[in-house]
Design a protein around this motif. Structure first.
Motif, PDB file in Angstrom:
ATOM      1  N   ARG A   9       0.794  -1.249  -0.109  1.00  0.00           N
ATOM      2  CA  ARG A   9      -0.176   0.024  -0.110  1.00  0.00           C
ATOM      3  C   ARG A   9       0.834   1.184  -0.023  1.00  0.00           C
ATOM      4  O   ARG A   9       0.394   2.422  -0.130  1.00  0.00           O
ATOM      5  CB  ARG A   9      -0.932   0.005   1.237  1.00  0.00           C
ATOM      6  CG  ARG A   9      -2.192  -1.073   0.982  1.00  0.00           C
ATOM      7  CD  ARG A   9      -2.916  -1.079   2.318  1.00  0.00           C
ATOM      8  NE  ARG A   9      -2.109  -1.953   3.318  1.00  0.00           N
ATOM      9  CZ  ARG A   9      -2.490  -2.544   4.420  1.00  0.00           C
ATOM     10  NH1 ARG A   9      -3.776  -2.056   4.806  1.00  0.00           N
ATOM     11  NH2 ARG A   9      -1.871  -3.207   5.103  1.00  0.00           N
ATOM     12  N   ARG A  55      -2.797 -10.932   1.999  1.00  0.00           N
ATOM     13  CA  ARG A  55      -3.364 -10.704   3.395  1.00  0.00           C
ATOM     14  C   ARG A  55      -4.855 -10.717   3.079  1.00  0.00           C
ATOM     15  O   ARG A  55      -5.520 -10.642   2.127  1.00  0.00           O
ATOM     16  CB  ARG A  55      -3.163  -9.170   3.456  1.00  0.00           C
ATOM     17  CG  ARG A  55      -3.463  -8.060   2.690  1.00  0.00           C
ATOM     18  CD  ARG A  55      -2.928  -6.781   3.186  1.00  0.00           C
ATOM     19  NE  ARG A  55      -3.331  -6.259   4.512  1.00  0.00           N
ATOM     20  CZ  ARG A  55      -4.384  -5.491   4.681  1.00  0.00           C
ATOM     21  NH1 ARG A  55      -5.282  -5.549   3.649  1.00  0.00           N
ATOM     22  NH2 ARG A  55      -4.748  -5.196   5.838  1.00  0.00           N
ATOM     23  N   LEU A  58      -1.595 -13.844   7.248  1.00  0.00           N
ATOM     24  CA  LEU A  58      -1.566 -13.397   8.573  1.00  0.00           C
ATOM     25  C   LEU A  58      -2.201 -14.361   9.566  1.00  0.00           C
ATOM     26  O   LEU A  58      -1.589 -14.796  10.758  1.00  0.00           O
ATOM     27  CB  LEU A  58      -1.681 -11.796   8.913  1.00  0.00           C
ATOM     28  CG  LEU A  58      -1.733 -11.196  10.202  1.00  0.00           C
ATOM     29  CD1 LEU A  58      -0.205 -11.448  10.861  1.00  0.00           C
ATOM     30  CD2 LEU A  58      -2.223  -9.588  10.130  1.00  0.00           C
ATOM     31  N   PHE A  85      -7.736 -11.507  11.725  1.00  0.00           N
ATOM     32  CA  PHE A  85      -7.068 -10.369  11.325  1.00  0.00           C
ATOM     33  C   PHE A  85      -7.795  -9.901   9.928  1.00  0.00           C
ATOM     34  O   PHE A  85      -8.377 -10.970   9.076  1.00  0.00           O
ATOM     35  CB  PHE A  85      -5.649 -10.315  11.209  1.00  0.00           C
ATOM     36  CG  PHE A  85      -4.732 -10.287  12.351  1.00  0.00           C
ATOM     37  CD1 PHE A  85      -4.313 -11.644  12.771  1.00  0.00           C
ATOM     38  CD2 PHE A  85      -5.024  -9.037  13.045  1.00  0.00           C
ATOM     39  CE1 PHE A  85      -3.658 -11.392  14.025  1.00  0.00           C
ATOM     40  CE2 PHE A  85      -4.005  -9.219  14.533  1.00  0.00           C
ATOM     41  CZ  PHE A  85      -3.585 -10.322  14.809  1.00  0.00           C
ATOM     42  N   ASP A 130       0.637   1.924  13.075  1.00  0.00           N
ATOM     43  CA  ASP A 130       1.326   1.292  12.184  1.00  0.00           C
ATOM     44  C   ASP A 130       1.477   1.822  10.957  1.00  0.00           C
ATOM     45  O   ASP A 130       0.585   2.791  10.658  1.00  0.00           O
ATOM     46  CB  ASP A 130       0.629  -0.367  11.976  1.00  0.00           C
ATOM     47  CG  ASP A 130      -0.923   0.048  11.692  1.00  0.00           C
ATOM     48  OD1 ASP A 130      -1.549  -0.842  11.035  1.00  0.00           O
ATOM     49  OD2 ASP A 130      -1.399   1.226  12.016  1.00  0.00           O
TER      50      ASP A 130
HETATM   51  O1  LIG Z   1      -5.755  -6.059  12.179  1.00  0.00           O
HETATM   52  C1  LIG Z   1      -5.284  -6.399  11.235  1.00  0.00           C
HETATM   53  O2  LIG Z   1      -5.703  -7.065  10.149  1.00  0.00           O
HETATM   54  C2  LIG Z   1      -3.751  -6.528  11.003  1.00  0.00           C
HETATM   55  O3  LIG Z   1      -3.115  -5.612  12.061  1.00  0.00           O
HETATM   56  C3  LIG Z   1      -3.297  -6.024   9.667  1.00  0.00           C
HETATM   57  O4  LIG Z   1      -4.062  -4.744   9.451  1.00  0.00           O
HETATM   58  P1  LIG Z   1      -3.386  -3.498   8.652  1.00  0.00           P
HETATM   59  O5  LIG Z   1      -2.857  -4.172   7.220  1.00  0.00           O
HETATM   60  O6  LIG Z   1      -4.430  -2.611   8.375  1.00  0.00           O
HETATM   61  O7  LIG Z   1      -2.232  -3.216   9.597  1.00  0.00           O
END
Ligand SMILES: O=C(O)[C@H](O)COP(=O)(O)O
Ligand SMILES: Nc1nc2c(ncn2[C@@H]2O[C@H](COP(=O)(O)OP(=O)(O)OP(=O)(O)O)[C@@H](O)[C@H]2O)c(=O)[nH]1
Length: 267
Positions: A21, A85, A89, A162, A192
């Motif tokens: 991203r 994703r 994860l 997640f 993050d």
């Molecule tokens: O909550 C989640 O799925 C993980 O923290 C990853 O989320 P993100 O890609 O928005 O950081």
């Protein structure tokens, strides 16, 4: 295991596939280098937190595994390899939870590898406030409804979900178990680095992290200044390294194969 402390679980996607991203701002090599620097920042914090019983890094990336072993963390080869994703994860954290539960660990604290601003005091707030099983502690992302810290005792107590809206879904899953989650307020855990706005915000608060040093020394921070006038960056030192041209991202989800799971004792 008779230790009552939580084990940190740090899931790490292959650096070459990380931070997609941020592609509008960074080339593939720059994203990989940033992911590596952020992971090293997170690893240093969790390994220097004696309130934790240990640190388990789960990854299919050889470089991340080598960094973890050199730093003194236990490494769990991810099987199967990282998937897009959030499935990758989810399966990685579920695998780590199964291994920790089998080792009778008191609980796990999942710390994503893209939180370079966290400090030992944040880990202590979670670990020392967590309590005995059955317990859940959650910290949400500041903006996107994600889960940036997930602690549960025992390690396999909480369904791992997640993905979109994960904080609300983890909260609901805990309540469905009859466990009211603890939700400490930890702003640094909320930050993050996923999207361009997160990167700009990170750069506007100079820090001693490896991630900040990489972004300034590589000239990326100054380049972003030219893209978007950021008053906070004016006082940055001149970049010391030549800027690297963006490279093409390799095929990120080619098959990785690893041997049996590693022992939990750090190698
Ligand atoms: O909550 C989640 O799925 C993980 O923290 C990853 O989320 P993100 O890609 O928005 O950081
Ligand atoms: N072991 C493992 N870790 C993962 C996987 N996917 C994401 N992670 C880690 O989970 C944390 C949060 O992931 P994301 O915010 O999705 O990070 P990311 O995948 O690099 O970001 P995007 O590429 O933009 O989706 C980071 O520590 C990632 O390294 C996976 O498939 N396996």
């Amino acid at each position: 295991m008779t230790d009552s402390r939580l084990w940190a679980v740090v899931p790490v996607k292959p650096f070459a596939c990380a931070k997609q991203r941020l592609a509008p701002l960074l080339g593939a090599g720059e994203r990989a280098a940033l992911a590596r620097a952020m992971f090293t920042d997170v690893l240093e914090v969790v390994l220097n937190s004696p309130c934790l019983g240990g640190t388990l890094v789960i990854t299919s990336d050889d470089d991340a595994a080598a960094i973890a072993r050199r730093a003194g963390a236990a490494v769990l080869p991810e099987t199967p390899a990282a998937a897009p994703r959030p499935a990758g994860l989810v399966q990685a954290v579920r695998q780590a939870a199964r291994v920790l539960a089998a080792e009778r660990a008191a609980g796990m604290l999942v710390v994503p590898a893209d939180l370079p601003s966290i400090q030992r005091s944040d880990i202590e707030r979670i670990a020392l406030g967590h309590g005995s099983a059955p317990t859940v502690t959650l910290v949400g992302a500041a903006k996107d409804g994600g889960t940036n810290a997930l602690a549960c005792s025992p390690p396999d107590l909480l369904p791992i979900c997640f993905g979109d809206d994960s904080f609300r879904r983890h909260h609901a899953a805990s309540m469905a178990l009859g466990v009211v989650p603890k939700i400490p307020v930890l702003p640094r855990f909320g930050r993050d680095i996923d999207r361009p706005g997160d990167l700009y915000a990170f750069l506007e608060q100079p820090s001693t992290t490896r991630a900040f040093a990489y972004l300034t020394d590589s000239g990326i921070a100054r380049r972003l200044l030219e893209l978007r006038e950021l008053p906070g960056l004016r006082k940055l030192p001149e970049p010391r390294l030549p800027q690297r041209a963006p490279e093409r991202a390799p095929n990120c989800f080619s098959a990785f194969t690893f041997g049996a799971t590693a022992a939990l004792s750090p190698e």
